[in-house]
Motif scaffolding. Structure first.
Motif, mmCIF file in Angstrom:
data_model
loop_
_atom_site.group_PDB
_atom_site.id
_atom_site.type_symbol
_atom_site.label_atom_id
_atom_site.label_comp_id
_atom_site.label_asym_id
_atom_site.label_seq_id
_atom_site.Cartn_x
_atom_site.Cartn_y
_atom_site.Cartn_z
ATOM 1 N N ASP A 224 -4.278 1.510 8.295
ATOM 2 C CA ASP A 224 -3.769 1.525 7.172
ATOM 3 C C ASP A 224 -4.584 2.950 6.590
ATOM 4 O O ASP A 224 -5.888 2.856 6.499
ATOM 5 C CB ASP A 224 -4.563 0.209 6.312
ATOM 6 C CG ASP A 224 -4.279 0.161 4.837
ATOM 7 O OD1 ASP A 224 -4.119 1.112 4.330
ATOM 8 O OD2 ASP A 224 -3.890 -0.896 4.463
ATOM 9 N N ALA A 226 -5.127 3.902 3.535
ATOM 10 C CA ALA A 226 -6.042 3.809 2.639
ATOM 11 C C ALA A 226 -7.495 3.402 3.128
ATOM 12 O O ALA A 226 -8.316 4.137 2.608
ATOM 13 C CB ALA A 226 -5.730 2.879 1.506
ATOM 14 N N TYR A 424 5.180 4.365 3.230
ATOM 15 C CA TYR A 424 3.781 4.009 2.825
ATOM 16 C C TYR A 424 3.766 3.815 1.140
ATOM 17 O O TYR A 424 4.178 4.897 0.613
ATOM 18 C CB TYR A 424 2.646 4.426 3.320
ATOM 19 C CG TYR A 424 1.428 3.935 3.159
ATOM 20 C CD1 TYR A 424 0.774 2.858 3.731
ATOM 21 C CD2 TYR A 424 0.590 4.363 1.894
ATOM 22 C CE1 TYR A 424 -0.236 2.296 3.482
ATOM 23 C CE2 TYR A 424 -0.787 3.913 1.657
ATOM 24 C CZ TYR A 424 -1.007 2.863 2.401
ATOM 25 O OH TYR A 424 -2.425 2.171 2.203
ATOM 26 N N SER A 427 -0.699 4.482 -3.486
ATOM 27 C CA SER A 427 -2.162 3.682 -3.551
ATOM 28 C C SER A 427 -3.020 4.258 -4.008
ATOM 29 O O SER A 427 -3.573 5.579 -3.909
ATOM 30 C CB SER A 427 -2.218 3.482 -1.992
ATOM 31 O OG SER A 427 -3.711 3.083 -1.646
ATOM 32 N N LEU A 430 -5.952 5.005 -1.767
ATOM 33 C CA LEU A 430 -5.701 6.292 -0.981
ATOM 34 C C LEU A 430 -5.935 7.505 -1.771
ATOM 35 O O LEU A 430 -6.412 8.649 -1.260
ATOM 36 C CB LEU A 430 -4.231 6.378 -0.407
ATOM 37 C CG LEU A 430 -3.846 7.686 0.399
ATOM 38 C CD1 LEU A 430 -4.944 7.689 1.791
ATOM 39 C CD2 LEU A 430 -2.553 7.396 1.173
#
Length: 457
Positions: A224, A226, A424, A427, A430
């Motif tokens: 993932d 992040a 994606y 975020s 992130l």
């Protein structure tokens, strides 16, 4: 029988790195490849691994670049619910069988099993021989091949004690009064967790742990973006402020990156396999820990170690988990006239490193340029080794991502832990991790290099 191998590449070893290299090379060139391996099929040491082993990292980070191992599935129950699944030994071997079939279907890949390569010749256990054409480039996928307890004897003398490799635990027909597990690494932790999960009383387990290990928290080594970027930011921010190598690891522990079994002791071992916090909790229930160095002799009723002797039960089962595992030979250029020597590039992810070498071999002609893009790193052992490994890997990442096509390829394969997949979602986590990486990576690397240099004096 005698014939000539007239392929573009001879890959020596059909384990994880040999298969990842071949997969990337064949998919991005018209190369013809012969793979040779001493075992009966692809998959390397996984074919001989203990039956209850699982990948220590997420399945997505392992295998060949063309085919996602595990399909990206998340665990939906148990102590790791929400984390990506980790394939079992059986699943891994079956995966490599399918990967080989896909490669063979191209008509450009052949596997020769039960054979060894040396000095320009392949020799089978049956005495068949193949000479290797001068134009064929040899790819050494054995340079970092791990040793496992099933294939090497215990590294200590045995006189009357019952000693078995970890593989035999799953085949026991009796229950000894005491299990003596020898080893500080991931194999030993796997053995103890397996025993405890099957109901073994922690008091029946003695753990001979020559060194205290640092281990990566599996929850932060996930595919993932992040999560992974946050872990990287935590590492370099910790390094930027660290006063010593011990302080660096303690800072990483404080932010949830590193784990240790005994909080009262400062580890000196940093191979840093990934492990779950739930496994650490189980391991802490074993209180009979022997810290007298390495075992030198196992006798009936007694162990002789570097720092003294300990009594064990007459019927004790001594479980050998003390193979050297991952190797740390000297770094050499990946591309040399005599061979392409597969080594990690981006620290800690050998399958990605091998696949990257395969892609670069397929798309570049000049060996000097290939070596510029793929400077090797190594595995960790001491704290200084682990920090140096990450310094080398971070510099290598800057080198290969400087090439647009290499970066685009890396971002397209799940093996690359730093990738951000197409689609994606936005975020904030992130974004925050990237800001911290920009702020701390250079400072952290500079400080980490100083700490390593001081430790090497």
């Amino acid at each position: 029988m005698s014939e000539q191998i007239d392929a573009d590449h001879l890959v020596v070893g059909a384990g994880a790195t040999g298969m990842a290299f071949t997969d990337a090379l064949v998919d991005h060139s018209d190369a013809r490849v012969v793979i040779v391996d001493r075992r009966a099929g692809p998959g390397g040491h996984w074919r001989e691994a203990y039956p209850f082993v699982r990948l220590h990292q997420s399945s997505a980070f392992y295998g060949v670049p063309s085919t996602l191992l595990g399909g990206g599935r998340l665990q939906d129950s148990g102590p790791e619910a929400g984390l990506q699944e980790r394939a079992s030994q059986t699943e891994i071997v079956e995966y490599y069988e399918r990967a080989l079939a896909r490669l063979e279907a191209t008509g450009r890949v052949r596997l020769i099993t039960g054979s060894e390569y040396a000095d320009g010749e392949v020799v089978s256990a049956d005495g068949d021989r193949w000479t290797v054409a001068e134009r064929t480039r040899v790819v050494d996928a054995r340079y970092l091949a791990p040793t496992i307890p099933a294939e090497v004897p215990a590294p200590f003398a045995v006189d009357g004690a019952r000693v078995v490799p970890v593989n035999d635990l799953a085949r026991l027909e009796d229950t000894p009064s005491q299990y003596v597990v020898v080893g500080s690494g991931k194999t030993a932790t796997d053995a103890i967790v397996w025993l405890l999960q099957r109901g073994t009383d922690p008091g029946a387990i003695t753990w001979v742990r020559p060194r205290e290990p640092w281990m990566f928290n599996r929850a932060v080594i996930q595919p993932d973006p992040a999560v992974f970027a946050t872990m990287g930011a935590d590492v370099w921010e910790s390094a930027a402020h660290a006063e010593s190598l011990d302080d660096l690891f303690l800072r990483m522990e404080a932010v949830g990156v590193m784990l240790r079994i005994d909080r009262s002791l400062t580890p000196t071992m940093a191979r840093c396999p990934t492990i779950g916090a739930w496994e650490i909790d189980l391991l802490r229930t074993v209180e009979d820990v022997v810290r007298l160095g390495h075992v030198r002799l196992a006798e009936r009723g007694r162990l002789v170690l570097d720092g003294g002797t300990v009594e064990i039960a007459d019927d004790a089962l001594v479980v050998h988990c003390a193979a050297s595992g991952l190797q740390i030979p000297p770094l050499v250029p990946v591309w040399r006239p005599e061979a392409i020597t597969l080594q990690p590039i981006r620290a800690g992810f050998p399958c990605f490193g091998a696949a990257l070498v395969g892609y670069v071999e397929a798309t570049r002609d000049d060996d000097a340029e290939k070596n510029r893009l793929c400077p090797p790193s190594h595995y960790g052992n001491t704290l200084a080794d682990w920090v140096e490994m990450n310094l080398l890997g971070t510099r290598a990442t800057a080198a290969f991502t400087s090439e647009p096509d290499v970066k685009a390829w890396a971002d397209s394969v799940a093996l690359y832990p730093s990738r951000v997949p197409e689609g994606y979602p936005p975020s904030p986590v992130l974004d925050a991790a990237r800001e911290r990486l920009a702020a701390y990576t250079a400072r952290g690397m500079e400080r980490a290099a100083e700490l390593v240099a001081a430790a090497r004096l």
